[in-house]
Design a protein around this motif. Structure first.
Motif, PDB file in Angstrom:
ATOM      1  N   LEU A  23       0.840  -1.196   0.000  1.00  0.00           N
ATOM      2  CA  LEU A  23       0.000   0.000   0.000  1.00  0.00           C
ATOM      3  C   LEU A  23       0.872   1.241   0.000  1.00  0.00           C
ATOM      4  N   ASN A  24       0.514   2.211  -0.843  1.00  0.00           N
ATOM      5  CA  ASN A  24       1.260   3.469  -0.826  1.00  0.00           C
ATOM      6  C   ASN A  24       0.694   4.393   0.258  1.00  0.00           C
ATOM      7  N   ARG A  25       1.232   5.581   0.345  1.00  0.00           N
ATOM      8  CA  ARG A  25       0.811   6.531   1.393  1.00  0.00           C
ATOM      9  C   ARG A  25      -0.650   6.955   1.260  1.00  0.00           C
ATOM     10  N   ASN A  26      -1.225   6.787   0.064  1.00  0.00           N
ATOM     11  CA  ASN A  26      -2.620   7.151  -0.172  1.00  0.00           C
ATOM     12  C   ASN A  26      -3.575   5.977   0.012  1.00  0.00           C
ATOM     13  N   GLY A  27      -3.042   4.833   0.449  1.00  0.00           N
ATOM     14  CA  GLY A  27      -3.879   3.663   0.672  1.00  0.00           C
ATOM     15  C   GLY A  27      -4.201   2.876  -0.577  1.00  0.00           C
ATOM     16  N   LEU A  28      -3.522   3.187  -1.687  1.00  0.00           N
ATOM     17  CA  LEU A  28      -3.721   2.436  -2.918  1.00  0.00           C
ATOM     18  C   LEU A  28      -2.769   1.237  -2.941  1.00  0.00           C
ATOM     19  N   VAL A  29      -3.137   0.209  -3.689  1.00  0.00           N
ATOM     20  CA  VAL A  29      -2.408  -1.050  -3.701  1.00  0.00           C
ATOM     21  C   VAL A  29      -1.681  -1.246  -5.035  1.00  0.00           C
ATOM     22  N   PHE A  30      -0.447  -1.715  -4.953  1.00  0.00           N
ATOM     23  CA  PHE A  30       0.343  -2.039  -6.140  1.00  0.00           C
ATOM     24  C   PHE A  30      -0.216  -3.292  -6.789  1.00  0.00           C
ATOM     25  N   VAL A  31      -0.421  -3.241  -8.104  1.00  0.00           N
ATOM     26  CA  VAL A  31      -0.714  -4.434  -8.899  1.00  0.00           C
ATOM     27  C   VAL A  31       0.164  -4.412 -10.133  1.00  0.00           C
ATOM     28  N   MET A  49      -1.340  -8.833  -7.308  1.00  0.00           N
ATOM     29  CA  MET A  49      -0.346  -8.353  -6.364  1.00  0.00           C
ATOM     30  C   MET A  49       0.882  -9.262  -6.456  1.00  0.00           C
ATOM     31  N   PRO A  50       2.045  -8.774  -6.034  1.00  0.00           N
ATOM     32  CA  PRO A  50       3.239  -9.621  -6.063  1.00  0.00           C
ATOM     33  C   PRO A  50       3.034 -10.879  -5.217  1.00  0.00           C
ATOM     34  N   GLN A  51       3.558 -11.972  -5.708  1.00  0.00           N
ATOM     35  CA  GLN A  51       3.502 -13.232  -4.978  1.00  0.00           C
ATOM     36  C   GLN A  51       4.552 -14.155  -5.546  1.00  0.00           C
ATOM     37  N   GLY A  52       4.953 -15.141  -4.764  1.00  0.00           N
ATOM     38  CA  GLY A  52       5.908 -16.099  -5.294  1.00  0.00           C
ATOM     39  C   GLY A  52       6.226 -17.184  -4.302  1.00  0.00           C
ATOM     40  N   GLY A  53       6.896 -18.201  -4.809  1.00  0.00           N
ATOM     41  CA  GLY A  53       7.205 -19.375  -4.017  1.00  0.00           C
ATOM     42  C   GLY A  53       8.149 -19.099  -2.865  1.00  0.00           C
ATOM     43  N   ILE A  54       7.911 -19.814  -1.784  1.00  0.00           N
ATOM     44  CA  ILE A  54       8.788 -19.769  -0.609  1.00  0.00           C
ATOM     45  C   ILE A  54       9.732 -20.954  -0.735  1.00  0.00           C
ATOM     46  N   ASP A  55      11.017 -20.690  -0.637  1.00  0.00           N
ATOM     47  CA  ASP A  55      12.009 -21.758  -0.738  1.00  0.00           C
ATOM     48  C   ASP A  55      11.935 -22.675   0.480  1.00  0.00           C
ATOM     49  N   GLU A  56      12.330 -23.924   0.289  1.00  0.00           N
ATOM     50  CA  GLU A  56      12.322 -24.884   1.393  1.00  0.00           C
ATOM     51  C   GLU A  56      13.180 -24.362   2.544  1.00  0.00           C
ATOM     52  N   GLY A  57      12.610 -24.336   3.747  1.00  0.00           N
ATOM     53  CA  GLY A  57      13.319 -23.861   4.930  1.00  0.00           C
ATOM     54  C   GLY A  57      13.329 -22.354   5.094  1.00  0.00           C
ATOM     55  N   GLU A  58      12.795 -21.616   4.133  1.00  0.00           N
ATOM     56  CA  GLU A  58      12.796 -20.153   4.181  1.00  0.00           C
ATOM     57  C   GLU A  58      11.649 -19.651   5.055  1.00  0.00           C
ATOM     58  N   TRP A 142      -1.183   1.700  -9.328  1.00  0.00           N
ATOM     59  CA  TRP A 142      -1.781   1.733  -7.993  1.00  0.00           C
ATOM     60  C   TRP A 142      -3.298   1.706  -8.166  1.00  0.00           C
ATOM     61  N   VAL A 143      -3.992   0.852  -7.401  1.00  0.00           N
ATOM     62  CA  VAL A 143      -5.445   0.736  -7.519  1.00  0.00           C
ATOM     63  C   VAL A 143      -6.086   0.761  -6.134  1.00  0.00           C
ATOM     64  N   GLU A 144      -7.376   1.054  -6.120  1.00  0.00           N
ATOM     65  CA  GLU A 144      -8.124   0.980  -4.872  1.00  0.00           C
ATOM     66  C   GLU A 144      -8.235  -0.477  -4.454  1.00  0.00           C
ATOM     67  N   MET A 145      -8.108  -0.716  -3.161  1.00  0.00           N
ATOM     68  CA  MET A 145      -8.129  -2.076  -2.648  1.00  0.00           C
ATOM     69  C   MET A 145      -9.406  -2.818  -3.033  1.00  0.00           C
ATOM     70  N   LYS A 146     -10.536  -2.132  -2.995  1.00  0.00           N
ATOM     71  CA  LYS A 146     -11.806  -2.802  -3.268  1.00  0.00           C
ATOM     72  C   LYS A 146     -11.894  -3.341  -4.697  1.00  0.00           C
ATOM     73  N   SER A 147     -11.073  -2.827  -5.621  1.00  0.00           N
ATOM     74  CA  SER A 147     -11.123  -3.283  -7.015  1.00  0.00           C
ATOM     75  C   SER A 147     -10.298  -4.549  -7.262  1.00  0.00           C
ATOM     76  N   LEU A 148      -9.493  -4.958  -6.310  1.00  0.00           N
ATOM     77  CA  LEU A 148      -8.572  -6.080  -6.523  1.00  0.00           C
ATOM     78  C   LEU A 148      -9.246  -7.383  -6.978  1.00  0.00           C
ATOM     79  N   PRO A 149     -10.324  -7.836  -6.332  1.00  0.00           N
ATOM     80  CA  PRO A 149     -10.911  -9.115  -6.767  1.00  0.00           C
ATOM     81  C   PRO A 149     -11.378  -9.116  -8.224  1.00  0.00           C
ATOM     82  N   ASP A 150     -11.742  -7.967  -8.764  1.00  0.00           N
ATOM     83  CA  ASP A 150     -12.217  -7.896 -10.141  1.00  0.00           C
ATOM     84  C   ASP A 150     -11.086  -7.875 -11.170  1.00  0.00           C
TER      85      ASP A 150
END
Length: 171
Positions: A23-31, A49-58, A142-150
């Motif tokens: 979230l940025n300072r204005n409450g918007l979300v990075f996509v 939104m950013p996501q990725g694999g967790i390495d074994e043991g990480e 940057w987008v409004e959080m409520k728009s993310l699921p769409d």
């Protein structure tokens, strides 16, 4: 597309993964707009939104910070919150053979909310940090959080709805 039997599908594990709501300072979300992949169904649902694999043991949080840097070059963040439970989703059965070499039926994700404390100039999706893989995003905003699921592919929508519900007070 490779369609696998329901029996095989049901026995596949979930890929451990970290999801990051920045979230940025204005409450918007990075996509980021995904570069491609077998899960793409149309031009509208290519943002995530950013996501990725967790390495074994990480440690999951360390994995989240690493993935964020590898996908966006973002390092200027403060942790705001996390979802205590792992959230899981299944990918459509007809693309299991194409995603992650057929080793997983979906992902189980540990989600974190982070405040971006840097400037937008820190964000670099074309040559992201780590330099060991190809960029995953071809655009960002940057987008409004409520728009993310769409914006996300339909099979990830329930996860995004849970993430938005958990972090909505932070916007």
């Amino acid at each position: 597309m490779t369609d696998i039997s329901q029996t095989i599908y049901d026995t596949l594990p979930y890929r451990p993964c970290a999801g990051i709501m920045v979230l940025n300072r204005n409450g918007l979300v990075f996509v980021g707009r995904r570069k491609g992949g077998p899960e793409h169904v149309d031009a509208t649902h290519v943002w995530q939104m950013p996501q990725g694999g967790i390495d074994e043991g990480e440690d999951p949080y360390a994995g989240a910070l690493r993935e964020l840097y590898e996908e966006t070059s973002i390092r200027s963040v403060e942790k705001l919150d996390e979802i205590a439970d792992w959230l899981a989703y299944d990918i459509p059965r007809d693309i299991v053979g194409e995603a992650w070499k057929g080793q997983y039926r979906g992902q189980k994700q540990k989600w974190y909310a982070l405040r971006f404390t840097g400037n937008d100039s820190e964000i670099n999706i074309t040559a992201p940090g780590g330099g060991h893989h190809k960029p995953e995003f071809i655009d960002w905003r940057w987008v409004e959080m409520k728009s993310l699921p769409d914006l996300v592919v339909p099979f990830k929508r329930p996860i995004y709805e849970q993430v938005v519900a958990s972090f909505s007070r932070l916007a």
